[in-house]
Design an enzyme around this catalytic site. Structure first.
Site, PDB file in Angstrom:
ATOM      1  CB  THR A  33      -0.974   0.228   1.319  1.00 37.29           C
ATOM      2  OG1 THR A  33      -0.952  -1.358   1.745  1.00 37.29           O
ATOM      3  CG2 THR A  33      -2.278   0.494   1.127  1.00 37.29           C
ATOM      4  CG  ASP A 174       0.196  -3.273   9.059  1.00 36.15           C
ATOM      5  OD1 ASP A 174      -0.780  -4.084   9.078  1.00 36.15           O
ATOM      6  OD2 ASP A 174       0.779  -3.137   7.986  1.00 36.15           O
TER       7      ASP A 174
HETATM    8  P1  ADP Z   1       4.728  -1.862   2.549  1.00 37.25           P
HETATM    9  O1  ADP Z   1       5.041  -0.765   3.384  1.00 37.25           O
HETATM   10  O2  ADP Z   1       4.525  -1.383   1.277  1.00 37.25           O
HETATM   11  O3  ADP Z   1       3.715  -2.911   3.153  1.00 37.25           O
HETATM   12  P2  ADP Z   1       6.894  -3.800   3.421  1.00 37.25           P
HETATM   13  O4  ADP Z   1       8.095  -3.257   4.009  1.00 37.25           O
HETATM   14  O5  ADP Z   1       6.068  -4.367   4.083  1.00 37.25           O
HETATM   15  O6  ADP Z   1       6.199  -2.416   2.431  1.00 37.25           O
HETATM   16  O7  ADP Z   1       7.493  -4.622   2.291  1.00 37.25           O
HETATM   17  C1  ADP Z   1       6.509  -5.213   1.286  1.00 37.25           C
HETATM   18  C2  ADP Z   1       7.073  -6.551   0.896  1.00 37.25           C
HETATM   19  O8  ADP Z   1       8.286  -6.448   0.219  1.00 37.25           O
HETATM   20  C3  ADP Z   1       7.296  -7.588   1.966  1.00 37.25           C
HETATM   21  O9  ADP Z   1       6.146  -8.186   2.406  1.00 37.25           O
HETATM   22  C4  ADP Z   1       8.195  -8.528   1.343  1.00 37.25           C
HETATM   23  O10 ADP Z   1       7.578  -9.295   0.523  1.00 37.25           O
HETATM   24  C5  ADP Z   1       9.123  -7.594   0.690  1.00 37.25           C
HETATM   25  N1  ADP Z   1      10.204  -7.375   1.721  1.00 37.25           N
HETATM   26  C6  ADP Z   1      10.469  -6.109   2.176  1.00 37.25           C
HETATM   27  N2  ADP Z   1      11.537  -5.954   2.937  1.00 37.25           N
HETATM   28  C7  ADP Z   1      12.278  -7.106   2.625  1.00 37.25           C
HETATM   29  C8  ADP Z   1      13.681  -7.748   2.814  1.00 37.25           C
HETATM   30  N3  ADP Z   1      14.248  -6.819   3.790  1.00 37.25           N
HETATM   31  N4  ADP Z   1      14.009  -8.800   2.341  1.00 37.25           N
HETATM   32  C9  ADP Z   1      13.147  -9.458   1.486  1.00 37.25           C
HETATM   33  N5  ADP Z   1      11.982  -9.017   1.239  1.00 37.25           N
HETATM   34  C10 ADP Z   1      11.316  -7.825   1.766  1.00 37.25           C
HETATM   35 MG    MG Z   2       3.978  -4.442   4.601  1.00 36.78          MG
END
Ligand code: ADP
Ligand code: MG
Length: 394
Positions: A33, A174
């Site tokens: 999002t 979250d």
């Molecule tokens: P958002 O705020 O858009 O939800 P997130 O930080 O949750 O962003 O990251 C979205 C997705 O990206 C995660 O659900 C995961 O699949 C992937 N992701 C995020 N950080 C990492 C990481 N350090 N290593 C591998 N995948 C990651």
């Molecule tokens: Mg997320």
């Protein structure tokens, strides 16, 4: 890699001219999002190959003057991650929100179960955060096949992360499978996405749930004077100001106090969400709760716990809970029954396969996580001492 992704990756490299020398973008791994996340190779990582492995000499670095060096060395060590996750935060996110996320990640940098921040860049309104890439599997691929012991290992890792976050007086807000990157092969996971996280108490106002029982009851009585509450105790003309409370989070994972708009939310809201994950694992249904809005979410919870306990839960925060929905019974159901039903282990009221001893321990733990009253709900540190995690989770 499809064309639009390719195009987005090129745009990102144009926004940050020095990017090309530092990272090689590989693919898009997440689209949420609030951001798009790419996997990339850190082209400079080898530069730090000889960086001090301070873990080996922890003693030596314990003295305060060396703290700074220690920190820098740690940072360098982290830069040795060959693969990184590059989180491009949407420009529509408020600058305060972005700053908050980066700040909290920085605060939590020494927690091994929180994905650390390597660095961040900004170009006008575009911010990107660089994190070490953490190998993990999609929740949907493994949640149906986990044994109770596997669940205990998953939850131990999750509660270790929550313990670290909560000890720092931070609410994640979250907690859900996509924000806990888990590798079933190693039994380890890391918490990501502090976009909604906040420091405990940073935007709270006193709520009745923090008062002693007697005080709360007399205030509740005072609020519902009989003349304005003729029959069912609900005032016809509610003159109280509308309550405003932080409701950020994801549908289906919101704690009852969030739905009841508690103005003094605590780290216990994350415990509820972790409980919903365990309920998902035990029932093998994902998503378990599937509401379109907060009212529906309340009804889903009420269907399980019953209107009587739901009413008591609402009163904690000065809320009335009334429903005429026929599927919401007064007493609700036990979590044991819900789990047996979800797994089709009850047929025509007859239990075909009762809970195993392991499952019983898990359900006992689940009951402590899904306590409608946040003040008696188990804390992360208590959870790690619970027999379910202590005996099965390591
Ligand atoms: P958002 O705020 O858009 O939800 P997130 O930080 O949750 O962003 O990251 C979205 C997705 O990206 C995660 O659900 C995961 O699949 C992937 N992701 C995020 N950080 C990492 C990481 N350090 N290593 C591998 N995948 C990651
Ligand atoms: Mg997320």
């Amino acid at each position: 890699v499809d064309e639009t992704v390719q195009h987005d990756m090129e745009k990102l490299q144009e926004t940050f001219p020095s990017f090309r020398n530092q990272f090689r973008l590989i693919k898009r791994i997440g689209e949420g999002t609030f951001s798009t996340v790419y996997k990339a190779e850190d082209l400079q990582y080898e530069r730090f190959d000889n960086a001090w492995d301070w873990d080996k000499d922890a003693e030596k670095w314990a003295s305060p003057p060396l703290k700074k060096i220690k920190q820098d060395t740690q940072t360098q060590k982290r830069r040795r991650a060959k693969y990184v996750a590059i989180k491009k935060i949407y420009v529509t996110s408020s600058p305060l929100r972005i700053l908050n996320e980066l700040e909290l990640l920085h605060d939590l940098r020494s927690s091994p179960s929180v994905c650390p921040l390597i660095t961040a860049f900004r170009s006008t309104d575009q911010v990107v955060a660089v994190l070490p890439y953490f190998r993990h599997q999609d929740f949907r691929e493994y949640y149906r096949h986990m044994t109770v012991a596997d669940m205990a290992i998953y939850l131990t890792s999750l509660f270790e992360a929550l313990g670290a976050v909560h000890r720092a007086n931070i609410l994640h807000r979250d907690i859900k499978p996509t924000n806990f990157l888990y590798d079933p092969e190693t039994g380890r996971g890391v918490l990501v996405d502090f976009g909604l996280a906040e420091r405990e108490g940073s935007d709270s106002k006193p709520c009745l749930c923090h008062e002693a029982d007697g005080v709360r009851k007399s205030r509740l009585r005072a609020a519902y004077v009989p003349s304005s509450a003729p029959h069912n105790g609900y005032p016809k003309q509610d003159t109280r100001p509308a309550r405003r409370a932080n409701r950020a989070g994801t549908r289906g994972f919101r704690a009852p106090e969030v739905l009841f708009k508690c103005t003094e939310q605590t780290t216990k809201i994350d415990i509820w969400s972790a409980g919903v994950i365990l309920l998902t694992l035990l029932s093998r249904r994902f998503p378990f709760f599937n509401s379109a809005d907060d009212v529906e979410a309340m009804i889903e919870i009420a269907t399980i716990f019953g209107s009587r306990r739901m009413k008591v839960a609402g009163q904690l925060h000065g809320c009335m809970f009334e429903t005429t929905i026929p599927t919401v019974g007064r007493e609700g159901f036990s979590l044991e029954k819900i789990i047996l039903w979800s797994n089709c282990r009850i047929d025509n009221g007859k239990t075909l396969k009762p809970l195993s001893e392991d499952e019983k321990v898990a359900v006992k733990f689940l009951t402590r996580c899904l306590d409608l009253d946040p003040s008696s709900r188990i804390s992360a540190d208590e959870a790690l001492e619970h027999e379910f995690l202590r005996d099965m989770g390591r």
